[in-house]
Every structure is written in structure tokens, then in C-alpha cells.
Design a protein around this motif. Sequence first.
Motif, short mmCIF file in Angstrom:
data_model
loop_
_atom_site.label_atom_id
_atom_site.label_comp_id
_atom_site.label_asym_id
_atom_site.label_seq_id
_atom_site.Cartn_x
_atom_site.Cartn_y
_atom_site.Cartn_z
N GLU A 115 -7.82 5.46 12.49
CA GLU A 115 -8.54 6.56 12.81
C GLU A 115 -9.90 6.92 12.63
OE1 GLU A 115 -7.79 6.21 7.76
OE2 GLU A 115 -5.54 6.75 8.19
N SER A 137 -0.03 4.10 1.71
CA SER A 137 0.29 4.56 2.32
C SER A 137 0.94 3.82 3.76
CB SER A 137 -1.30 4.06 2.74
OG SER A 137 -1.37 3.05 3.19
N GLN A 150 0.47 -1.26 0.44
CA GLN A 150 -0.08 -0.13 0.03
C GLN A 150 0.75 1.48 0.17
OE1 GLN A 150 -3.77 -0.93 -0.14
NE2 GLN A 150 -2.87 -3.14 0.19
N THR A 159 -6.84 2.65 4.25
CA THR A 159 -5.98 2.96 3.38
C THR A 159 -4.91 1.61 3.34
OG1 THR A 159 -7.14 4.99 5.21
CG2 THR A 159 -4.53 4.84 4.99
N TYR A 160 -5.59 1.28 4.43
CA TYR A 160 -4.64 0.17 4.49
C TYR A 160 -5.01 -1.53 4.04
CZ TYR A 160 -1.91 3.57 7.61
OH TYR A 160 -2.02 4.37 8.18
N SER A 189 -3.59 0.00 12.22
CA SER A 189 -4.34 0.11 10.81
C SER A 189 -6.06 0.21 10.43
CB SER A 189 -4.34 -1.53 10.56
OG SER A 189 -3.02 -2.17 9.83
N GLU A 195 -15.20 1.42 5.63
CA GLU A 195 -13.84 1.98 6.14
C GLU A 195 -12.66 0.22 5.78
OE1 GLU A 195 -10.62 3.01 10.28
OE2 GLU A 195 -13.20 2.52 10.17
#
Length: 431
Positions: free
Chosen positions: A214, A169, A167, A289-290, A211, A284
Motif C-alpha cells: 500500500e 481485511s 484480520q 492492515t494485515y 501484504s 506501517e
Amino acid sequence: MRRIRRLVHLVLFCPLSKGLQSRLPGIKVKYLLVVWLGIFVGSWVAYMHYSSYSELCRGHICRTIICDQYKKGIISGSTCKDLCEERSLLFQHCLSSSPTQQVYRGLWREREVIIKCGIGEALRAESHPDSVPRRDVVLFDKPTRGTSMDEFKEMLLNFLKSNLGDQPSLTALVSRIIAMADVNRDGKVSLAEAKSIWALLQLNEFLLMLSLHEREHTSKLLGHCGDLYVTEKIPHTSLYGVDVPPFLQSLLPSVVHQIIHQWFAPAWPLRAKIAIGLLEFVEEIFHGTYGNFYICETSFKNVGYNDKYDFKMVNLRKVATEMTIRGFLKGRHCEQNVDCTYGKDCMATCDKLLKQCKSDMVQPNLAKVCGLLQDYLLYGAPLELREDLQKQLRTCMTLSGLASQMEVHHSLVLNNLKTLLWKKISNTKYS
């Protein structure tokens, strides 16, 4: 006092004595037999409970091991001083379901917390003291002395790639891990600090907590010492707010379970708010993001909420990364889909010609979550909303895990369901 002791002796050890009635006039032997059996059964239950507790609950071992390694300088962490020197991090109520994974409700700085610690290697060492290496050698063996900071960062990046996928990120996540490892905030990471954070990353739940931090749908991490870590306590650890005690679960029929859940469940608008949070969590972890994550045991016991009725994922051990599931499925022999099951309900399809598991999930997260929410939301739902809500939940439950359907269709169904619920509670005090 002597007479009372003699009476107890007679009740416990001589329930069938011929002279008993003459000593205790007016009392039948059969009643004393019942009393004796009751005391015997009660003692047996207490003994079994104590045996089970002593087998599952080994917080004292966990503390001893961690503090021993801290005093030797092998590990470090933000809670080590409170745990081992000041004794202000207290183990209180045992919640462990496995002897190798210790979970306790505790108290830290006048705040209720959850303490988690793994002692698997220590238990194996107890059973085979000559054949198993010491726990500090097994668990805290990396990084080795002489490893530079750049080499450690490379170690972390490669580890994250193998567990979360490549990833873009991940570099930011490495920086966050380094900052967490630097307990004394001196801008450097000591060997003890590096070994501690590396050991923590080997724990699936800790890695997922980092991970998925957020949106705050997981427990907040408060501190650590070696591979022991402390999180916030989630007040309600079941979707229904209360759960049937384990010893009654097998005795009561499912209808009674359902009635109990409905009695103690929050009001419908609050359930709608919790459900929106759960749907946001599904959103999510889908292309997050991950990378992708899968819920592999969809149960109301693994999800909960806080005092503000914000959704919280209680048990992250039931969530797996896409890379973990791919590794499990790769080259796996199968005869039918059930042979391709990771965890309890992460089932992939079986190629019956090649006799090997494929990577497509039979049911995606969203379909399983909608199945969980069906009874939860339909009970007590406003009449004007019930029919539309039922239709959307049914559509959601039929979603397929095929890659061709995973993008637009899933997002559309999820957003429609969230919008329907949010419109109903948006202008009320529950929003």
C-alpha cells in the motif's frame, strides 16, 4: 609465435631450470618464480570464482524447469510467454546468494528488472533422483483438479489466517490474489493459474510483498510465471548508496568501512528523507492492515532507496509475520534470551522459571531501526539540530518490546522523530 609459446612454457613449467638464464639473459630466476606464482594464484582465484559462480548461479536451470512446466500446461502467468516463447525476459547478471534461491538482474520490455526463482526441489532431485518426487508434483500439487472457485477462496482465506492472523481485511486480500491469478482476464481462474498463485504464496517474500504494497515501500511486483516472479529494480540497494565489495569486507577495519560509507552517502537532507521513509515503513508494519511484522535482520544492506530518494525495503526475506515468530517461539525451550532468537535479531524474552520462550520482543522494530539510523543521521547533521536529534535517537534505542509499552509510547517517539526531520527539510528542494 613459436618462440613466444616456448617462452610461456619455460615461465610456467621451468622456473627453476638451470638453463633458463642462458635462454633469457638478464632475467633472474627469482623474478620468473614470482611471475609463475602470480599466474598460479590468479588462475586459482579465477577457478574458485568460476566454481562459486556455477554453484550459485543456475538461471538456466530455473528457466528450463519453468518453461517445461508451462509447456505441459501445469503452470501459467503473465510473464510465461515472454520468458518461454518470445525470449524477451532475459536473465543477465547473477545476484544469487544461495543455489536454491535464484536472483538475477534482468531485462524485460527494455526495462531493468529483478527475476527471482526457487529451485530447491530440483537440486535435491539431482542429488537423490530415486527418492525425491518431481518438482511439479511437490510444488504444484494444490489445488487439485475439481476444486471449485469457492473452495479455492476458502483455501486462500485459511492460508492467510494461519500466516497473517485473523484480520478483518483478509477478504479484500483474497480478492486481490484472485484478480492477480486471472492472467488472461476472463473472469475465471484455471487450474494452472490457481496452482501458480498458490505456489507463489508459499514464498515468504512474495506474501509480504502483497501484504505491504500500500505505501510503496517494497519493490513493485511486475509479473510471474509459476513460482518465478519479476519485480522492479531498486537502483540503490544499500542505505549508504554503495557497499564495500565482499572480498574486501573482511580485510578492511570497521573505521575504513565507516569512512567509505560517509564519502558515498547522499547529502544530509536526502538521508533525512530516506530515514523518514524507513520510519514510515516501521509505522506501517506495526499494527498494519494485515497484522504485525518484524524486521529480523536490521542491516543497512537490507534497505535502500530509489532515484527520487524514496525509501525501499530491499530484502523482505529478513521480515517475518507475527504468526511466524509465535509459531517459532511456542513451547521452545530456553536458558536465556538468546535461545529465543528468530533470524538474526528478533529476540524474545526467556521465562527462566518455566524454561520457555515468551512472546514479548526484547527490542521492537523501532529501537533497532533507530540504532541503524544513529550514525546515518548524525554524520553531517545541521549543528542546530544535532543535539536534539541525538537525544531523540537515544530515547528511541532504549524502547522495550513489552506489550505494555508498544502502543502510545512507541507512536509518540516515532512521530517526534519524523516531525523533527520533516521540519528541517519540508521547505527545501529535498522535500
